[in-house]
Design an enzyme around this catalytic site. Structure first.
Site: not given
Ligand code: IVH
Length: 676
Positions: A31, A81, A122, A124, A126, A326, A420, A423, A438
């Protein structure tokens, strides 16, 4: 050595070492040595400011605070997606993919022979989706996804993200040709360990903590002052192309290519020969999700071949060639301290469990929805119960079930009130609906929600007016509808609780700015039942004028593609109501002029266009607008359903495909003629 040459070498070396450290996690120098090189470059640039270019490593944190972000268009749009919530649903997705590719003239056979690389799976990630664009290897634009079509230009903030190279020339592998233009999409995230450290620091400094890494990443990237963003441990992982010209033919090769260009690509991306291999991957990731260095809420599965992706195309706003597979939601147990009734914008009364706070998947949860009385009865949830709650991604946490064995006998059953809670009006139930509403149009709870919705980011985007302020305005009798917001005086704003002069002037500015909003946002902001952003856009584009919308009949509205009888009836009923009309009139009188989006002609109604190549007389966006104005549609890929392909200069594979499929091809002149 000449100072110019020395500076060039320092820039390259610093970018290289930055890449070793932040992308490869394999530094070659200490560094201290890195800091020494950086200081040397800073000193040269201080003496010779003319050599200080935006992509210099000294400029990562160089940007000045902005007043607001500019707009950044996405071409093609950044899609979202579709989801699969179980292995069964994924198998259905796989079935749709195969079916989509095997129609007459389709490439089903090609698909079969394209194995072993059918899919790429891949994690997903977040975080927050962004697009970065390089010209001749130099980072020129970084933007957020926004609504998919237009995002915010956050280039200065993107530059501060350490694992994003500013100049590919310094980090690309030897012999890898740097493209003239490269648009790449990916996710900006904060790693779990960095998140913990960030929150520890914030706690020590008395700053409020971030709820989870995603919120922290999103908040950090949307800071107006890049110096603040620079202090946040953001990382980007690339996962998709933007507009791609040339380059690899498959997604997996594309990711490898990005790596060879020095761009950050996440680990655990895997080619899968078929659906079974994807499911094996999914199970493995589910098992290991807690061991990963970033938060993931599932996997993303994509068809590997770009040609087949194009063949499949997209529906609505999601591609048919990819899905988010998911993970099941995260569950936790806690106690129900109370059950209260919340009144929403439309008057819907929802029972909500007040919980002993508990962390679920990294977020503290203290309330969870119980939906309605039927649900409470069905699940038999009582005040005092120990319950299982769950959170799935972004959705509101919900109570799954009580743990009956833990009951001590003091638990209390809950009944929805007949009136309600805000109100006192007698609640009503529409035939066939379980929801109690309401009916009082001036119910303060409804009004608070209506104001909050009106001002929200995707509606009128009036920064500063949130839940708390809306409550205060309603309680003090300052607003009886959203239109009253524009009549509140400066002194009144300043007199509100916890309101400094500064925020009063900010609100005044935000209100003023909102007057130039679009018709789509305006309609969405009015909070008509069933009219979400998408529907608002369709209606706005078709009528082009708020008065025309107010007078529209159910029958006429149903002519709009995508609008059904229920929505149409709701819109008509809303604007038949004198009170609702008065709110619109008052807003217009206050100076709002919802931008009249061009009126829908019908000359191109029902026609699907694909644009390819460069047009000399207009941009693609402009061409798209012109088509849509006339009722036509623009698709991104050519299929048998395409009516016309407009071919500009340097038209590529889309033109070939159009010819192969016998789709009519228009020259720029033909197209201009058609628009006349
Ligand atoms: S591909 C059409 N790859 O998921 C292709 N998206 O629900 C769409 N995301 O807006 C993107 N990991 O923010 C892709 N390995 C991945 C991802 C990914 C997270 C998110 C992305 C997108 C959202 C769609």
């Amino acid at each position: 050595m000449d100072y110019r040459k020395r500076a060039e070498k320092l820039k390259r070396d610093l970018e290289h070492h930055n890449h070793r450290y932040y992308v490869l996690d394999d530094p070659e120098i200490s560094d201290a040595e890195y800091d020494r090189l950086m200081r040397e470059l800073q000193e040269i640039e201080a003496v010779h400011p003319e050599i200080r270019t935006p992509e210099s490593p000294t400029q990562r944190v160089g940007g000045k605070p902005a007043d607001e972000f500019g707009k950044a268009p996405h071409d093609p749009p950044m899609l979202s997606l579709g989801n699969c919530f179980s292995e069964g649903e994924f198998i259905e997705f796989d079935g749709r993919v195969k079916k989509g590719l095997s129609g007459a003239g389709g490439q089903g056979d090609l698909f079969a022979s394209a194995a072993p690389n059918t899919y790429v799976a891949e994690p997903k990630l977040d975080g927050l989706a962004v697009e970065i664009i390089y010209e001749n290897g130099v980072l020129v634009i970084g933007s957020t996804r926004g609504d998919g079509t237009t995002g915010e230009d956050v280039t200065a903030n993107i530059r501060t993200v350490r694992n994003i190279p500013l100049n590919l020339a310094a980090v690309a592998k030897k012999g890898v040709k740097i493209p003239g233009r490269l648009a790449v999409r990916g996710e900006v995230v904060i790693l779990k360990k960095d998140f913990e450290r960030l929150n520890e620091t914030r706690a020590a400094e008395g700053e409020p903590l971030f709820a989870n890494p995603r919120n922290a990443a999103a908040g950090s990237l949307r800071q107006l002052d890049p110096a603040v963003t620079a202090k946040r441990p953001l990382k980007m992982f690339c996962y998709a192309p933007g507009r791609l010209e040339g380059g690899p033919a498959t997604h997996f090769e594309f990711l490898e290519w990005l790596k060879s260009l020095g761009l950050p690509v996440g680990e655990y991306n895997r080619r899968c020969r078929d659906a079974a291999a994807v499911i094996a991957y999914y199970r493995e990731m589910l098992d290991r999700r807690h061991l990963l260095r970033f938060d993931v809420d599932g996997t993303v599965v994509k068809v590997d071949s770009f040609a087949l992706q194009r063949e499949l195309g997209a529906v609505a706003r999601a591609p048919r060639w990819a899905t988010a597979f998911k993970f099941p939601p995260v569950q936790e147990t806690t106690r129900v301290l109370d059950i209260v009734v919340q009144v929403g914008r439309t008057g819907a009364m929802t029972p909500v469990a007040v919980l002993e706070p508990v962390r679920v998947g990294g977020v503290e949860v203290s309330r969870a929805t119980l939906h309605n009385q039927d649900e409470i009865d069905r699940k038999d949830v009582r005040v005092g119960d120990t319950v299982v709650i769950q959170r799935a991604g972004d959705v509101i946490p919900e109570v799954v079930k009580p743990i009956v064995e833990k009951r001590a006998g003091r638990e209390r059953k809950f009944r929805m009130p007949d009136s309600c809670p805000e109100c006192g009006a007698t609640a009503e139930r529409t035939e066939g609906e379980v929801v109690l509403r309401c009916p009082n149009p001036s119910c303060p709870a409804k009004l608070v929600e209506a104001i909050r919705h009106f001002a929200s980011r995707r509606a009128m985007d009036i920064e500063g007016i949130g839940e708390k302020l809306a409550e205060q305005l309603v309680k003090k009798g300052l607003v009886r509808s959203a239109a009253d917001l524009y009549g509140i005086s400066r002194e009144t704003w300043e007199g509100l609780d916890r309101f400094a002069e500064k925020s009063a002037s900010n609100i005044a500015l935000a209100l003023e700015k909102s007057k130039g909003t679009t018709l789509k946002r305006f309609l969405f902001a009015l909070g008509v039942r069933h009219v979400g952003e998408h529907i608002a856009g369709l209606v706005a584009r078709y009528y082009g004028d708020i008065r025309a919308i107010m007078d529209a009949t159910t029958a006429d509205m149903q002519k709009i593609h995508g609008i059904g009888p229920e929505v149409a009836a709701e819109v008509e009923a809303h604007f038949k109501n004198a009170r609702n009309r008065a709110v619109v009139e008052k807003l217009l009188a206050a100076g709002l002029s919802p931008e009249v989006e061009a009126r829908a002609g019908t000359t191109l109604a029902g026609k699907t266009f694909v644009l390819t190549g460069a047009l000399a007389s207009m941009t693609r966006d402009h061409a798209k607008d012109e088509i849509e104005k006339r009722g036509g549609r623009v698709a991104s890929a050519v299929s048998r359903k395409t009516d016309f392909v407009v071919a500009g200069s340097d038209a590529g594979s889309k033109l070939d495909k159009a010819q192969a499929l016998g789709v009519k091809v228009l020259s720029e002149q033909d197209f201009a003629e058609m628009l006349k």
